[in-house]
Design an enzyme around this catalytic site. Structure first.
Site, PDB file in Angstrom:
ATOM      1  N   ALA A 121      18.109   6.939  -1.062  1.00 39.85           N
ATOM      2  CA  ALA A 121      18.809   8.162  -0.665  1.00 39.85           C
ATOM      3  C   ALA A 121      20.128   8.294  -1.435  1.00 39.85           C
ATOM      4  CB  ALA A 121      19.063   8.156   0.842  1.00 39.85           C
ATOM      5  N   CYS A 144       9.099   8.144  -5.011  1.00 43.49           N
ATOM      6  CA  CYS A 144       9.942   7.547  -3.968  1.00 43.49           C
ATOM      7  C   CYS A 144      11.034   8.445  -3.393  1.00 43.49           C
ATOM      8  CB  CYS A 144      10.586   6.280  -4.507  1.00 43.49           C
ATOM      9  SG  CYS A 144       9.379   5.005  -4.863  1.00 43.49           S
ATOM     10  N   VAL A 148       0.848  -1.202   0.000  1.00 40.60           N
ATOM     11  CA  VAL A 148       0.000   0.000   0.000  1.00 40.60           C
ATOM     12  C   VAL A 148       0.883   1.251   0.000  1.00 40.60           C
ATOM     13  CG1 VAL A 148      -1.864  -1.192   1.216  1.00 40.60           C
ATOM     14  CG2 VAL A 148      -0.152   0.076   2.534  1.00 40.60           C
ATOM     15  N   THR A 193       2.655   4.633   1.199  1.00 38.61           N
ATOM     16  CA  THR A 193       3.181   5.111   2.487  1.00 38.61           C
ATOM     17  C   THR A 193       3.639   6.565   2.289  1.00 38.61           C
ATOM     18  OG1 THR A 193       5.288   4.084   1.827  1.00 38.61           O
ATOM     19  CG2 THR A 193       3.910   2.857   3.358  1.00 38.61           C
ATOM     20  N   PRO A 194       2.685   7.472   2.082  1.00 42.94           N
ATOM     21  CA  PRO A 194       3.048   8.852   1.709  1.00 42.94           C
ATOM     22  C   PRO A 194       3.675   9.644   2.852  1.00 42.94           C
ATOM     23  CG  PRO A 194       0.685   8.679   2.082  1.00 42.94           C
ATOM     24  CD  PRO A 194       1.230   7.288   2.215  1.00 42.94           C
TER      25      PRO A 194
HETATM   26  P1  NAD Z   1       0.187   3.180  -5.298  1.00 43.18           P
HETATM   27  O1  NAD Z   1      -0.438   4.355  -4.674  1.00 43.18           O
HETATM   28  O2  NAD Z   1       0.314   3.096  -6.780  1.00 43.18           O
HETATM   29  O3  NAD Z   1      -0.607   1.870  -4.833  1.00 43.18           O
HETATM   30  C1  NAD Z   1      -1.022   1.619  -3.522  1.00 43.18           C
HETATM   31  C2  NAD Z   1      -2.396   0.958  -3.580  1.00 43.18           C
HETATM   32  O4  NAD Z   1      -2.735   0.507  -2.259  1.00 43.18           O
HETATM   33  C3  NAD Z   1      -3.530   1.900  -4.010  1.00 43.18           C
HETATM   34  O5  NAD Z   1      -4.173   1.376  -5.159  1.00 43.18           O
HETATM   35  C4  NAD Z   1      -4.471   1.933  -2.793  1.00 43.18           C
HETATM   36  O6  NAD Z   1      -5.842   2.005  -3.136  1.00 43.18           O
HETATM   37  C5  NAD Z   1      -4.156   0.611  -2.130  1.00 43.18           C
HETATM   38  N1  NAD Z   1      -4.519   0.541  -0.719  1.00 43.18           N
HETATM   39  C6  NAD Z   1      -4.234   1.444   0.269  1.00 43.18           C
HETATM   40  N2  NAD Z   1      -4.716   0.991   1.443  1.00 43.18           N
HETATM   41  C7  NAD Z   1      -5.318  -0.212   1.207  1.00 43.18           C
HETATM   42  C8  NAD Z   1      -5.988  -1.173   2.007  1.00 43.18           C
HETATM   43  N3  NAD Z   1      -6.126  -1.001   3.339  1.00 43.18           N
HETATM   44  N4  NAD Z   1      -6.498  -2.277   1.426  1.00 43.18           N
HETATM   45  C9  NAD Z   1      -6.371  -2.483   0.096  1.00 43.18           C
HETATM   46  N5  NAD Z   1      -5.729  -1.609  -0.732  1.00 43.18           N
HETATM   47  C10 NAD Z   1      -5.199  -0.496  -0.180  1.00 43.18           C
HETATM   48  O7  NAD Z   1       1.621   3.010  -4.625  1.00 43.18           O
HETATM   49  P2  NAD Z   1       2.926   2.309  -5.249  1.00 43.18           P
HETATM   50  O8  NAD Z   1       3.654   3.244  -6.134  1.00 43.18           O
HETATM   51  O9  NAD Z   1       2.546   0.957  -5.744  1.00 43.18           O
HETATM   52  O10 NAD Z   1       3.807   2.176  -3.945  1.00 43.18           O
HETATM   53  C11 NAD Z   1       3.480   1.263  -2.914  1.00 43.18           C
HETATM   54  C12 NAD Z   1       4.646   1.186  -1.947  1.00 43.18           C
HETATM   55  O11 NAD Z   1       5.811   0.696  -2.634  1.00 43.18           O
HETATM   56  C13 NAD Z   1       5.056   2.525  -1.331  1.00 43.18           C
HETATM   57  O12 NAD Z   1       5.464   2.289  -0.009  1.00 43.18           O
HETATM   58  C14 NAD Z   1       6.241   2.957  -2.181  1.00 43.18           C
HETATM   59  O13 NAD Z   1       7.124   3.778  -1.469  1.00 43.18           O
HETATM   60  C15 NAD Z   1       6.894   1.625  -2.491  1.00 43.18           C
HETATM   61  N6  NAD Z   1       7.676   1.599  -3.743  1.00 43.18           N
HETATM   62  C16 NAD Z   1       7.229   2.221  -4.868  1.00 43.18           C
HETATM   63  C17 NAD Z   1       7.968   2.149  -6.054  1.00 43.18           C
HETATM   64  C18 NAD Z   1       7.494   2.822  -7.318  1.00 43.18           C
HETATM   65  O14 NAD Z   1       8.247   2.841  -8.282  1.00 43.18           O
HETATM   66  N7  NAD Z   1       6.301   3.345  -7.386  1.00 43.18           N
HETATM   67  C19 NAD Z   1       9.151   1.407  -6.086  1.00 43.18           C
HETATM   68  C20 NAD Z   1       9.567   0.777  -4.921  1.00 43.18           C
HETATM   69  C21 NAD Z   1       8.824   0.871  -3.754  1.00 43.18           C
HETATM   70  C1  UDX Z   2      13.482   4.879  -8.014  1.00 42.28           C
HETATM   71  C2  UDX Z   2      14.615   3.878  -7.830  1.00 42.28           C
HETATM   72  O1  UDX Z   2      15.501   3.932  -8.960  1.00 42.28           O
HETATM   73  C3  UDX Z   2      14.069   2.465  -7.658  1.00 42.28           C
HETATM   74  O2  UDX Z   2      15.125   1.549  -7.388  1.00 42.28           O
HETATM   75  C4  UDX Z   2      13.083   2.459  -6.506  1.00 42.28           C
HETATM   76  O3  UDX Z   2      12.516   1.176  -6.348  1.00 42.28           O
HETATM   77  C5  UDX Z   2      11.987   3.491  -6.733  1.00 42.28           C
HETATM   78  O4  UDX Z   2      12.572   4.791  -6.930  1.00 42.28           O
HETATM   79  P1  UDX Z   2      11.927   5.599 -10.047  1.00 42.28           P
HETATM   80  O5  UDX Z   2      11.602   6.752  -9.183  1.00 42.28           O
HETATM   81  O6  UDX Z   2      10.812   4.815 -10.632  1.00 42.28           O
HETATM   82  O7  UDX Z   2      12.830   4.546  -9.235  1.00 42.28           O
HETATM   83  O8  UDX Z   2      12.841   6.080 -11.271  1.00 42.28           O
HETATM   84  P2  UDX Z   2      14.393   6.487 -11.414  1.00 42.28           P
HETATM   85  O9  UDX Z   2      14.872   5.926 -12.686  1.00 42.28           O
HETATM   86  O10 UDX Z   2      15.177   6.176 -10.213  1.00 42.28           O
HETATM   87  O11 UDX Z   2      14.313   8.078 -11.608  1.00 42.28           O
HETATM   88  C6  UDX Z   2      13.907   8.930 -10.556  1.00 42.28           C
HETATM   89  C7  UDX Z   2      14.071  10.370 -10.984  1.00 42.28           C
HETATM   90  O12 UDX Z   2      15.445  10.713 -11.118  1.00 42.28           O
HETATM   91  C8  UDX Z   2      13.428  10.692 -12.334  1.00 42.28           C
HETATM   92  O13 UDX Z   2      12.803  11.945 -12.279  1.00 42.28           O
HETATM   93  C9  UDX Z   2      14.610  10.711 -13.282  1.00 42.28           C
HETATM   94  O14 UDX Z   2      14.381  11.504 -14.416  1.00 42.28           O
HETATM   95  C10 UDX Z   2      15.670  11.321 -12.380  1.00 42.28           C
HETATM   96  N1  UDX Z   2      17.037  10.996 -12.809  1.00 42.28           N
HETATM   97  C11 UDX Z   2      17.477   9.709 -12.854  1.00 42.28           C
HETATM   98  C12 UDX Z   2      17.904  12.044 -13.132  1.00 42.28           C
HETATM   99  O15 UDX Z   2      17.525  13.215 -13.079  1.00 42.28           O
HETATM  100  N2  UDX Z   2      19.186  11.741 -13.515  1.00 42.28           N
HETATM  101  C13 UDX Z   2      19.657  10.458 -13.561  1.00 42.28           C
HETATM  102  O16 UDX Z   2      20.827  10.268 -13.903  1.00 42.28           O
HETATM  103  C14 UDX Z   2      18.763   9.403 -13.222  1.00 42.28           C
END
Ligand code: NAD
Ligand code: UDX
Length: 478
Positions: free
Chosen positions: A222, A273, A85, A87-88
């Site tokens: 980070a 993220c 889910v 985690t904003p």
């Molecule tokens: P997202 O907002 O796209 O999806 C989360 C989903 O969870 C939503 O559809 C929401 O409706 C659902 N949800 C919330 N509470 C719920 C509940 N109680 N029961 C059922 N559904 C519920 O988020 P995301 O981008 O998929 O990210 C999810 C997590 O993964 C976050 O912690 C994020 O930091 C982490 N993460 C994201 C990325 C990425 O690239 N987006 C990469 C790595 C890790």
């Molecule tokens: C990132 C991490 O890479 C991934 O491992 C983690 O699970 C989720 O967060 P994401 O945010 O999907 O992935 O894309 P990423 O390719 O990391 O780019 C993040 C931002 O950095 C983008 O806006 C991209 O344009 C920017 N970026 C990336 C730069 O400005 N310069 C670079 O050299 C690389």
């Protein structure tokens, strides 16, 4: 074995689709409270755009991959429950603007506890603060009516990047599984490991203790973001000295200790993220009294904000210190190419900066909808990931117009800026664009993807991030 994933978002959807695709012997169900999202996952129009995702979903859907809103039924039946889910960043109360809001996570944990009649492995897939597993375990234990039900918590953070999610899931650098150093903890690690071993070599599956796994995810993001802020800070110095940031990146990237990746200077990093996870790290450091460490990591976000602001200031300065009433074409709104995702995209801050100076903005992005753009420009900072906040006040609607192609967006514009590195922007007919624009016609390349020499030969005044300034711009700045 039945795997259930709570959360059908950018992580839950693709990750579970890949597990189902690679493990036909396992039933995988993705559940979500958002019925529209589930309906989209069950349709031909998936809720997210991700290259290669359609094929993987279509191969496994209705075979051993299912999407459902019946969360209680499926969670009750599951052996492994992934929690993916959102985690904003908290927007109010203690830690507002930094700490992770674990409301959705805790809600999911309470639900798991209330419906469980059999023991389960609960997997943290969401990115969470270090020590979340401890809190979640307490919530699970205290809210389950059946004392014989055992919950084993694992941390299995996701490292996929959007735009390359399918590639990343199919051939990850590593999979990380954190668990307790108890017998049951180690057994649970082996169960999850056996799932990934269907397609990932065992040596790429790293095991760690729970806290190390949780902290590794925050640290990885980070460190990646820090590289971008580092090169972006150097881009400002390049402009001041006549150096070229791409040459600097190439020169330092050949040092094997530094490496060539993630050194592209840009208008700023975006995505759901990086900023969120660094702020969360900063908050954790502050709460344990590590002020200097918190400040160090906070500076990564400060430089990112500075870079976006600097870009806007360059644009205004170049266009004779006034953009009031001027049309500016914005090419690209997504936070990176090959995704329609706009969460924390630098385009939001750049557009807001230009609108604050009364510009008229013409936006074109191949994958972002007009409704999404208007919504993004109307929300306050950090509100995007709080579902109840969408569709609030309308931004100065008439100062923003969205277009279906780049040529229409550039018509009569004084300047165009590239904010996302979409490949199609490299091959546009810039001669045609130049002819249609107001003169002098400016290009501001926030991703350094265009052929600047050619653009100059066509007559454009070009600002390229971290590159020697045009003589025309030097006069404007001096
Ligand atoms: P997202 O907002 O796209 O999806 C989360 C989903 O969870 C939503 O559809 C929401 O409706 C659902 N949800 C919330 N509470 C719920 C509940 N109680 N029961 C059922 N559904 C519920 O988020 P995301 O981008 O998929 O990210 C999810 C997590 O993964 C976050 O912690 C994020 O930091 C982490 N993460 C994201 C990325 C990425 O690239 N987006 C990469 C790595 C890790
Ligand atoms: C990132 C991490 O890479 C991934 O491992 C983690 O699970 C989720 O967060 P994401 O945010 O999907 O992935 O894309 P990423 O390719 O990391 O780019 C993040 C931002 O950095 C983008 O806006 C991209 O344009 C920017 N970026 C990336 C730069 O400005 N310069 C670079 O050299 C690389």
């Amino acid at each position: 074995m039945k795997i259930v994933c709570i959360g059908a978002g950018y992580v839950g959807g693709p990750t579970m689709a890949m597990i189902a695709y690679k493990c036909p012997d396992i039933q995988v169900v993705v559940v979500d409270i958002n019925a529209a999202r589930i309906a989209a996952w069950n349709s031909d129009e998936l809720p997210i755009y991700e290259p290669g995702l359609d094929d993987v979903v279509k191969a496994a859907r209705d075979r051993n991959l299912f999407f459902s809103t019946d969360t209680h039924k499926h969670v009750a039946e599951g052996d492994i429950i992934f929690v993916s889910v959102n985690t904003p960043t908290k927007t109010r109360g203690v830690g507002a603007g930094k700490a992770a809001d674990l409301t959705y996570w805790e809600g999911a944990a309470r639900m798991i506890a209330s419906v469980s009649t059999s023991s389960k492995i609960v997997v943290e897939k969401s990115t969470v603060p270090v020590k979340t597993a401890e809190a979640i375990e307490k919530v699970l234990r205290r809210n389950c009516a059946d004392p014989n039900v055992h919950f084993e918590i694992l941390s299995n953070p996701e490292f996929l990047a959007e735009g390359t999610a399918i590639e990343d899931l199919e051939k990850p650098d590593r999979v990380l599984i954190g668990g307790k150093e108890t017998e049951s903890g180690q057994q649970a690690i082996q169960v999850l490991k056996s799932v990934y071993e269907h397609w990932i070599p065992a040596e790429r599956i790293l095991c760690a203790n729970l806290w190390s796994a949780e902290l590794s995810k925050l640290t990885a993001n980070a460190m990646l973001a820090q590289r971008i802020s580092s090169i972006n800070s150097i881009s400002a110095l390049c402009e001041a000295t006549g150096a070229d940031v791409q040459q600097v990146a190439r020169c330092i990237g050949t040092d094997s200790r530094i490496g060539p990746k993630f050194l592209n200077a840009s208008v700023g990093f975006g995505g759901s993220c990086f900023q969120k996870d660094i702020l969360n790290l900063v908050y954790i450091c502050e709460t344990v009294g590590l002020k200097q460490v918190a400040e160090y990591w906070h500076s990564v976000v400060h430089i990112n904000d500075y870079q976006k602001q600097r870009f806007v200031e360059r644009m205004i300065e170049a266009m004779f210190n006034t953009i009031s009433g001027k049309k500016i074409a914005v090419l690209g709104f997504a936070f990176k190419k090959d995704t329609g995702d706009t969460r924390e995209t630098p385009a939001i801050d750049v557009c807001k900066g230009l609108m604050a100076d009364n510009a008229r903005i013409n936006i074109y992005d191949p994958k972002v909808t007009e409704a999404q753009i208007h919504n993004d420009l109307s929300l306050d900072k950090f509100m995007w990931d709080h579902p109840s906040a969408s569709g609030t006040k309308s931004p100065r609607q008439n100062s923003v117009t969205c277009f279906k192609d780049a040529y229409s967006a550039c018509q009569d514009a004084h300047g165009l800026c590239v904010l996302t590195e979409w490949d199609e922007f490299k091959t546009l007919d810039y001669e045609r664009i130049y002819a249609s624009m107001t003169k002098p016609a400016f290009v501001f390349d926030g991703r350094n993807i265009l052929d600047h020499t050619r653009l100059r030969s066509l007559g454009f005044v070009v600002y390229a991030l971290g590159k020697p300034l045009d003589p025309f711009l030097q006069r404007a700045y001096n």
